[in-house]
Design a protein around this motif. Structure first.
Motif, PDB file in Angstrom:
ATOM      1  N   VAL A  56     -71.892 -33.747 -14.808  1.00 56.14           N
ATOM      2  CA  VAL A  56     -72.281 -32.517 -14.870  1.00 56.14           C
ATOM      3  C   VAL A  56     -71.979 -31.786 -16.039  1.00 56.14           C
ATOM      4  O   VAL A  56     -72.773 -31.157 -17.002  1.00 56.14           O
ATOM      5  CB  VAL A  56     -72.000 -31.943 -13.599  1.00 56.14           C
ATOM      6  N   GLU A  58     -71.720 -33.035 -19.039  1.00 56.19           N
ATOM      7  CA  GLU A  58     -72.659 -33.538 -20.229  1.00 56.19           C
ATOM      8  C   GLU A  58     -73.820 -33.028 -20.045  1.00 56.19           C
ATOM      9  O   GLU A  58     -74.756 -33.455 -21.131  1.00 56.19           O
ATOM     10  CB  GLU A  58     -72.470 -35.052 -20.463  1.00 56.19           C
ATOM     11  N   LEU A  59     -74.246 -32.423 -19.178  1.00 51.71           N
ATOM     12  CA  LEU A  59     -75.555 -31.865 -18.664  1.00 51.71           C
ATOM     13  C   LEU A  59     -76.025 -30.718 -19.802  1.00 51.71           C
ATOM     14  O   LEU A  59     -77.141 -30.934 -20.220  1.00 51.71           O
ATOM     15  CB  LEU A  59     -75.596 -31.342 -17.273  1.00 51.71           C
ATOM     16  N   LEU A  60     -75.292 -29.918 -19.661  1.00 55.51           N
ATOM     17  CA  LEU A  60     -75.790 -28.634 -20.706  1.00 55.51           C
ATOM     18  C   LEU A  60     -76.124 -29.052 -22.016  1.00 55.51           C
ATOM     19  O   LEU A  60     -77.452 -28.309 -22.496  1.00 55.51           O
ATOM     20  CB  LEU A  60     -74.389 -27.660 -20.869  1.00 55.51           C
ATOM     21  N   PRO A  61     -75.355 -29.865 -22.710  1.00 60.22           N
ATOM     22  CA  PRO A  61     -76.109 -30.227 -24.188  1.00 60.22           C
ATOM     23  C   PRO A  61     -77.309 -30.926 -24.102  1.00 60.22           C
ATOM     24  O   PRO A  61     -78.187 -30.728 -25.187  1.00 60.22           O
ATOM     25  CB  PRO A  61     -75.009 -31.185 -24.605  1.00 60.22           C
ATOM     26  N   ILE A  63     -79.615 -30.709 -21.704  1.00 61.36           N
ATOM     27  CA  ILE A  63     -80.678 -29.528 -21.488  1.00 61.36           C
ATOM     28  C   ILE A  63     -80.965 -28.685 -22.512  1.00 61.36           C
ATOM     29  O   ILE A  63     -81.949 -28.447 -23.097  1.00 61.36           O
ATOM     30  CB  ILE A  63     -80.140 -28.650 -20.233  1.00 61.36           C
ATOM     31  N   THR A  64     -79.946 -28.224 -23.256  1.00 65.46           N
ATOM     32  CA  THR A  64     -79.872 -27.448 -24.562  1.00 65.46           C
ATOM     33  C   THR A  64     -81.071 -28.101 -25.416  1.00 65.46           C
ATOM     34  O   THR A  64     -81.832 -27.468 -26.259  1.00 65.46           O
ATOM     35  CB  THR A  64     -78.651 -26.972 -25.094  1.00 65.46           C
TER      36      THR A  64
END
Length: 102
Positions: A56, A58-61, A63-64
């Motif tokens: 989780v 590593e998810l934000l980069p 998605i961004t």
């Protein structure tokens, strides 16, 4: 704009189906817990029709990147469409083969 198959980030769920958002022509991101969908996950990954993220955190980069890169989103949708078209009708082919053996 981007789908996250969140059930694949929880080891107790065995994963959720990534084919649904792919079929809706949405770039799809999912985690590593795929015991209920192991074979289809390997096919999705081998054809670059979805993105697997180890954690989780590593998810934000990812998605961004997808939200800001229309070309990458389009590439994932196109790969998903090819993937679905290639595998469409597998159930019918399997049933036909089974009936021939009976």
């Amino acid at each position: 704009t981007v789908a996250v198959v969140a059930g694949r980030f929880l080891p107790t769920l065995g994963g959720h189906n990534a084919l649904e958002p792919i079929a809706m022509q949405v770039p799809t991101v999912f985690g590593c817990y795929t015991s209920n969908f192991a074979e289809i996950t390997q096919l999705i990954l081998s054809e670059a029709a979805g993105i697997q993220v180890p954690t989780v955190a590593e998810l934000l980069p990812v998605i961004t990147r997808l939200l800001t890169d229309e070309t990458e989103r389009s590439r994932l949708v196109a790969a998903g469409n090819r993937f679905l078209a290639q595998h469409q009708g597998n159930t019918q082919r399997l049933l036909t083969a089974l009936l021939e053996q009976l």
